[in-house]
Write an enzyme that holds these catalytic residues in place. Structure first.
Site, short mmCIF file in Angstrom:
data_model
loop_
_atom_site.label_atom_id
_atom_site.label_comp_id
_atom_site.label_asym_id
_atom_site.label_seq_id
_atom_site.Cartn_x
_atom_site.Cartn_y
_atom_site.Cartn_z
CG ASP A 45 -55.75 -46.50 -29.38
OD1 ASP A 45 -55.67 -47.17 -28.24
OD2 ASP A 45 -56.63 -47.04 -30.31
CD GLU A 72 -53.17 -48.09 -15.78
OE1 GLU A 72 -52.88 -48.92 -15.14
OE2 GLU A 72 -52.65 -46.90 -15.59
CG ASP A 90 -51.35 -51.96 -11.78
OD1 ASP A 90 -52.21 -52.21 -11.39
OD2 ASP A 90 -50.76 -50.78 -11.35
CG HIS A 131 -51.02 -48.96 -19.71
ND1 HIS A 131 -49.78 -48.40 -20.15
CD2 HIS A 131 -50.84 -49.38 -18.40
CE1 HIS A 131 -49.03 -48.86 -19.06
NE2 HIS A 131 -49.73 -49.18 -17.94
#
Length: 620
Positions: A562, A571, A167, A514
């Site tokens: 994956d 992540e 993020d 991610h």
């Protein structure tokens, strides 16, 4: 007209025959001659010229070499020129050739060096702010240029630093921890970074982080009342566009990014103090910057020790607690105190780090397995190892010896717990130690454990100690090194999936990481908050490989998915990669083995152990 002869004779000098008989008065002649000689010794050049006429020119003398005749003067010039040329040209060459050769290691870099170079690039991909021209990540650009400008009293805002994971949030607690770990690895293994050509790179990454941390509080003051502890975030249940409700790469985020302010938090302040203090040792060659870091570290640590601010920084904050909740702060007291002691030499910090109340309140001696595992939340095993280093190499004695000996003993027991033969932690059938008890994202804890084990071996090797005792059993240091290498080999591909969990290392590695920036095409098109979700859900591999990122890792059955939406598997995090870097540089042998014993002690004054108190009086 003739002038008088003042020198006792005619102007014309003639040879006079001396009579054979005694007519010649020798005594008189001797007196006259002595007087004449005495006068002649005092004649000036003009008078001598009158007497003797013009001086004879000196005849040049020559040296005959048979085939050539050369004057002595010319010969001297020639020989002098040859001698000068020899001194200026030949002597330096002879000296240079006689010095020991320090040839660069011709061996190809080992797998740990190759992985290390890639792991450092992950930090380049996580940079926020105005990026340097040579950042090296083609799909990244400037971002977060308005961070902190609207909701802080900072004119420059909070521009810079690192995004935490997939993020776009800047969590200052794990960011500070990551900078501490990078600095520690440089202090111990500078020679390795230099040999593989990454010393300047890792220093630049550390400075990018510490420059930002200096913005998060009033670093020019000696006393502060707040720290800006996070930029961006998400509240569970919220539908407002934010860092979790939007899937946008950093360059395109246009939603509000509020700044979190902490008026308390010895855990956060203690970790930030550790980061700045450790970095001050890395940047000792830049005196002004090093002093600035030390001043900031001392200000932060004073905030951490303030009695009125002793509560976890994350308590009651829904933007922080669900993600990086701190479970205590006494470990940061020990950790930050140790680093400040090394950075300043001020024994007050060492006294705090070895105060009996610190291990008591942190439960350092309770031998709780979870507390033997280093993480962004638990610094105990690292802090005790760092202080064990002091005992091993400097042995300061009283009044620190008793507590340092306890730290040393517990550190040894922590190392015992990592070995499979002692059955403290479960292991996967594929060979991964489950130091996080089967919870998700295990690899960051595995890498941290491997680093501590490898570093402890280097401490023993530096002092010629072949091993340590686990109860009655003596364990060779080679056994612990094998543990560390086995865990890093697992991460790099020696696992049941035959997959490297470091992106870009090997031929098989995660392709669906991610990560918002890596998954969004660099096609110069704008994707809104909601439009971007199609890139998270896309089944194709990421258009941008985030080289060097260590993903969360497999489950307790060595299985890995994956899949981009499965963030527990795919992540990466800033804290995880910092431990990866530290472990890799400790294990690489491209530059040889061993640590830099002395640099960490450069700020520590000579130690003169105090006199212990006398024993109590004898009572019959």
């Amino acid at each position: 007209m003739h002038s008088a002869n003042h020198w006792g004779g005619s102007f014309e000098i003639t040879n006079v025959d001396v009579p054979a008989s005694g007519e010649y008065d020798r005594s008189r002649s001797s007196e006259w001659d002595a007087a004449a000689l005495d006068h002649h010794q005092h004649l000036d050049e003009t008078q001598q010229s009158w007497l003797l006429g013009p001086p004879e020119k000196k005849k040049n003398s020559y040296v005959d070499f048979g085939c050539i005749l050369i004057s002595r003067k010319a010969l001297k010039w020639i020989l002098g020129s040859f001698l000068l040329a020899f001194v200026v040209i030949a002597v330096p060459i002879i000296i240079a050739k006689s010095l020991p050769k320090h040839k660069p290691d011709s061996r190809p870099p080992d797998k740990y060096s190759v992985a290390l170079q890639k792991a450092l690039l992950f930090f380049n991909a996580q940079k926020s702010g105005k990026l340097p021209k040579q950042n090296g990540i083609a799909w990244r650009g400037d971002s977060g240029l308005s961070d902190g400008k609207n909701d802080t009293d900072l004119k420059v805002g909070l521009v810079g630093g690192y995004y935490d994971a997939g993020d776009n949030i800047k969590f200052h607690f794990p960011m500070a921890y990551a900078m501490t770990m990078l600095s520690w690895s440089v202090i111990e293994y500078r020679h390795k970074y230099e040999t593989i050509g990454n010393y300047d790179h890792v220093r630049e990454l550390i400075k990018w982080g510490t420059d930002y941390l200096l913005l998060t509080f009033n670093s020019s003051a000696t006393k502060i009342d707040k720290i800006y502890c996070q930029v961006g975030g998400h509240q569970n249940g919220s539908t407002t566009p934010d860092d979790h409700n939007c899937w946008q790469k950093p360059e395109q985020m246009d939603y509000p990014r509020p700044t979190q302010t902490c008026n308390a938090g010895p855990d956060l302040a203690g970790e930030m103090a550790a980061a700045l203090a450790a970095a001050s040792i890395v940047f000792q060659d830049n005196d002004a910057y090093s002093k600035k870091l030390i001043k900031g570290a001392e200000t932060l640590f004073a905030f951490a020790r303030d009695n009125g601010r002793r509560r976890p920084y994350s308590r009651g904050n829904p933007n922080i607690a669900p993600y990086y909740n701190s479970t205590g702060y006494y470990d940061e007291y020990m950790w930050g105190g140790a680093w400040l002691y090394y950075a300043t030499g001020n024994s007050t910090y060492l006294s705090l780090a070895t105060n009996s109340g610190i291990p008591k309140n942190s439960k350092a001696f309770y031998m709780i397995p979870d507390l033997s595992v280093l993480s962004w939340d638990n610094k105990l095993p690292a802090a005790m190892l760092l202080l064990t280093r002091l005992r091993i190499f400097l042995n300061p004695g009283y009044p620190y010896e008793e507590m340092l000996r306890m730290y040393h003993n517990v550190t040894g027991l922590n190392m015992c717990s990592y070995l499979q033969s002692f059955h403290v932690f479960n292991w996967t059938s594929g060979g991964m130690i489950m130091v996080n008890r089967g919870r998700p994202q295990p690899l960051q804890y595995v890498a941290n454990t491997a680093f501590l084990a490898s570093l402890f071996v280097d401490y023993m090797n530096a002092t010629g100690v072949p091993g340590w005792n686990c109860g009655p059993e003596f364990i060779s240091s080679d056994v612990l090194r094998s543990f560390a290498t086995s865990q890093m080999d697992y991460i790099l591909g020696k696992n049941p999936m035959n997959m490297s969990y470091v992106v870009g290392y090997g031929t098989k590695f995660p392709r669906h990481v991610h990560h918002r920036g890596a998954s969004t095409p660099n096609d110069h098109k704008y994707y809104s908050c909601k439009e971007g979700w199609k890139w998270q859900d896309n089944k194709n591999p990421n258009p941008n490989n985030i080289t060097g990122a260590m993903v969360g890792g497999p489950n307790q059955f060595d299985q890995f998915r994956d899949v981009r939406t499965s963030y527990n598997y795919t992540e990466p995090t800033l804290a995880g990669n910092a431990g990866l870097v530290a472990a890799l540089v400790s294990l690489t042998s491209t530059a040889g083995n061993g640590i830099d014993v002395n640099t960490i002690f450069s700020g520590v004054p000579p130690l003169f152990p105090g006199t212990p108190p006398p024993p109590p009086p004898w009572k019959p």
